[in-house]
Design a protein around this motif. Structure first.
Motif, PDB file in Angstrom:
ATOM      1  N   SER A  66      -7.496 -52.577 -51.077  1.00 55.47           N
ATOM      2  CA  SER A  66      -6.199 -52.950 -50.521  1.00 55.47           C
ATOM      3  C   SER A  66      -5.209 -51.823 -50.792  1.00 55.47           C
ATOM      4  N   TYR A  67      -4.358 -51.540 -49.836  1.00 55.22           N
ATOM      5  CA  TYR A  67      -3.322 -50.521 -49.962  1.00 55.22           C
ATOM      6  C   TYR A  67      -1.982 -51.242 -50.029  1.00 55.22           C
ATOM      7  N   ILE A  68      -1.310 -51.136 -51.164  1.00 56.39           N
ATOM      8  CA  ILE A  68      -0.044 -51.836 -51.376  1.00 56.39           C
ATOM      9  C   ILE A  68       1.067 -50.787 -51.410  1.00 56.39           C
ATOM     10  N   PRO A  69       2.140 -50.996 -50.628  1.00 50.80           N
ATOM     11  CA  PRO A  69       3.249 -50.029 -50.648  1.00 50.80           C
ATOM     12  C   PRO A  69       3.855 -49.910 -52.046  1.00 50.80           C
ATOM     13  N   MET A  70       4.148 -48.690 -52.473  1.00 51.85           N
ATOM     14  CA  MET A  70       4.705 -48.445 -53.812  1.00 51.85           C
ATOM     15  C   MET A  70       5.991 -49.245 -54.037  1.00 51.85           C
ATOM     16  N   GLN A  71       6.830 -49.352 -53.003  1.00 55.17           N
ATOM     17  CA  GLN A  71       8.110 -50.046 -53.183  1.00 55.17           C
ATOM     18  C   GLN A  71       7.929 -51.551 -53.352  1.00 55.17           C
ATOM     19  N   ALA A  72       6.734 -52.092 -53.077  1.00 56.39           N
ATOM     20  CA  ALA A  72       6.473 -53.518 -53.256  1.00 56.39           C
ATOM     21  C   ALA A  72       5.988 -53.832 -54.675  1.00 56.39           C
ATOM     22  N   ILE A  73       5.559 -52.811 -55.418  1.00 60.93           N
ATOM     23  CA  ILE A  73       5.020 -53.015 -56.761  1.00 60.93           C
ATOM     24  C   ILE A  73       6.143 -53.407 -57.718  1.00 60.93           C
ATOM     25  N   ILE A  74       5.919 -54.481 -58.468  1.00 54.20           N
ATOM     26  CA  ILE A  74       6.860 -54.904 -59.496  1.00 54.20           C
ATOM     27  C   ILE A  74       6.403 -54.381 -60.850  1.00 54.20           C
ATOM     28  N   ARG A  75       5.107 -54.554 -61.135  1.00 57.22           N
ATOM     29  CA  ARG A  75       4.599 -54.180 -62.455  1.00 57.22           C
ATOM     30  C   ARG A  75       3.079 -54.092 -62.428  1.00 57.22           C
ATOM     31  N   ILE A  76       2.533 -53.194 -63.258  1.00 58.20           N
ATOM     32  CA  ILE A  76       1.085 -53.091 -63.456  1.00 58.20           C
ATOM     33  C   ILE A  76       0.839 -53.075 -64.958  1.00 58.20           C
ATOM     34  N   ASP A  77      -0.020 -53.993 -65.423  1.00 58.45           N
ATOM     35  CA  ASP A  77      -0.351 -54.072 -66.845  1.00 58.45           C
ATOM     36  C   ASP A  77      -1.855 -53.940 -67.022  1.00 58.45           C
ATOM     37  N   GLU A  78      -2.274 -53.260 -68.076  1.00 50.84           N
ATOM     38  CA  GLU A  78      -3.684 -53.264 -68.466  1.00 50.84           C
ATOM     39  C   GLU A  78      -3.851 -54.417 -69.450  1.00 50.84           C
ATOM     40  N   VAL A  79      -4.762 -55.343 -69.144  1.00 50.46           N
ATOM     41  CA  VAL A  79      -4.944 -56.536 -69.969  1.00 50.46           C
ATOM     42  C   VAL A  79      -6.385 -56.604 -70.477  1.00 50.46           C
ATOM     43  N   LYS A  80      -6.612 -57.430 -71.497  1.00 50.60           N
ATOM     44  CA  LYS A  80      -7.961 -57.564 -72.072  1.00 50.60           C
ATOM     45  C   LYS A  80      -8.842 -58.504 -71.267  1.00 50.60           C
ATOM     46  N   HIS A  81      -8.235 -59.556 -70.676  1.00 49.06           N
ATOM     47  CA  HIS A  81      -8.986 -60.555 -69.921  1.00 49.06           C
ATOM     48  C   HIS A  81      -8.246 -60.863 -68.634  1.00 49.06           C
ATOM     49  N   GLU A  82      -9.008 -61.197 -67.595  1.00 50.84           N
ATOM     50  CA  GLU A  82      -8.341 -61.610 -66.367  1.00 50.84           C
ATOM     51  C   GLU A  82      -7.692 -62.969 -66.584  1.00 50.84           C
ATOM     52  N   GLY A  83      -6.628 -63.207 -65.879  1.00 51.57           N
ATOM     53  CA  GLY A  83      -5.946 -64.494 -65.936  1.00 51.57           C
ATOM     54  C   GLY A  83      -6.091 -65.182 -64.588  1.00 51.57           C
ATOM     55  N   VAL A  84      -5.206 -66.106 -64.341  1.00 53.57           N
ATOM     56  CA  VAL A  84      -5.226 -66.835 -63.079  1.00 53.57           C
ATOM     57  C   VAL A  84      -4.389 -66.064 -62.068  1.00 53.57           C
ATOM     58  N   ALA A  85      -5.009 -65.655 -60.982  1.00 53.81           N
ATOM     59  CA  ALA A  85      -4.274 -65.011 -59.895  1.00 53.81           C
ATOM     60  C   ALA A  85      -3.380 -66.070 -59.268  1.00 53.81           C
ATOM     61  N   LYS A  86      -2.160 -65.682 -58.917  1.00 55.02           N
ATOM     62  CA  LYS A  86      -1.255 -66.692 -58.375  1.00 55.02           C
ATOM     63  C   LYS A  86      -0.231 -66.092 -57.435  1.00 55.02           C
ATOM     64  N   ILE A  87       0.363 -66.984 -56.664  1.00 57.47           N
ATOM     65  CA  ILE A  87       1.451 -66.636 -55.757  1.00 57.47           C
ATOM     66  C   ILE A  87       2.634 -67.496 -56.165  1.00 57.47           C
ATOM     67  N   THR A  88       3.782 -66.863 -56.396  1.00 53.30           N
ATOM     68  CA  THR A  88       4.995 -67.604 -56.710  1.00 53.30           C
ATOM     69  C   THR A  88       6.107 -67.170 -55.774  1.00 53.30           C
ATOM     70  N   GLU A  89       7.080 -68.022 -55.628  1.00 51.73           N
ATOM     71  CA  GLU A  89       8.226 -67.708 -54.770  1.00 51.73           C
ATOM     72  C   GLU A  89       9.075 -66.652 -55.464  1.00 51.73           C
ATOM     73  N   ALA A  90       9.513 -65.655 -54.700  1.00 53.78           N
ATOM     74  CA  ALA A  90      10.370 -64.615 -55.258  1.00 53.78           C
ATOM     75  C   ALA A  90      11.766 -65.187 -55.463  1.00 53.78           C
ATOM     76  N   LYS A  91      12.259 -65.096 -56.668  1.00 48.35           N
ATOM     77  CA  LYS A  91      13.607 -65.561 -56.990  1.00 48.35           C
ATOM     78  C   LYS A  91      14.602 -64.470 -56.628  1.00 48.35           C
ATOM     79  N   GLY A  92      15.859 -64.783 -56.719  1.00 42.30           N
ATOM     80  CA  GLY A  92      16.919 -63.843 -56.366  1.00 42.30           C
ATOM     81  C   GLY A  92      16.976 -62.605 -57.228  1.00 42.30           C
ATOM     82  N   THR A  93      16.277 -62.592 -58.377  1.00 43.35           N
ATOM     83  CA  THR A  93      16.346 -61.444 -59.278  1.00 43.35           C
ATOM     84  C   THR A  93      15.378 -60.324 -58.908  1.00 43.35           C
ATOM     85  N   VAL A  94      14.488 -60.563 -57.946  1.00 46.23           N
ATOM     86  CA  VAL A  94      13.499 -59.561 -57.565  1.00 46.23           C
ATOM     87  C   VAL A  94      13.877 -59.008 -56.197  1.00 46.23           C
ATOM     88  N   THR A  95      14.110 -57.701 -56.139  1.00 50.26           N
ATOM     89  CA  THR A  95      14.423 -57.065 -54.863  1.00 50.26           C
ATOM     90  C   THR A  95      13.546 -55.843 -54.686  1.00 50.26           C
TER      91      THR A  95
END
Length: 106
Positions: A66-95
């Motif tokens: 998948s190719y994701i536009p750089m300006q759409a990225i909020i954060r990338i973390d390296e984690v020890k275990h996978e978690g639950v993939a999810k979709i949440t509604e964007a609140k007013g604090t994320v632009t």
């Protein structure tokens, strides 16, 4: 021997925040995009089914990369275990990062 790192990627997609897990994240040869490969989803043996994770599994089931536009990225973390993939509604604090419109050719 250390296990392979897993990355949690959060990005904006149509007024929703997607949180996905993948084994590989690269800066793409396509200018301004991030490449994400080898998606990781929770185990199939779980008794509880999360509808947003199922939606993501369905959306990415035949996607190799998948190719994701750089300006759409909020954060990338390296984690020890996978978690639950999810979709949440964007609140007013994320632009999204503002993008300059192309200059007209003269």
């Amino acid at each position: 021997m250390a296990s392979e790192p897993i990355y949690r990627i959060k990005f904006l997609n149509q007024n929703e925040v997607y949180e996905i897990y993948a084994l590989n994240v690269y800066q793409s040869d396509l200018w301004g995009f991030l490449e994400v490969e080898n998606f990781v989803f929770g185990s199939q043996s779980s008794l509880l089914v999360d509808p947003s994770e199922e939606k993501l599994k369905k959306q990415f089931e035949e996607v190799e990369r998948s190719y994701i536009p750089m300006q759409a990225i909020i954060r990338i973390d390296e984690v020890k275990h996978e978690g639950v993939a999810k979709i949440t509604e964007a609140k007013g604090t994320v632009t999204q990062f503002p993008v300059m419109p192309p200059r007209p050719r003269s």
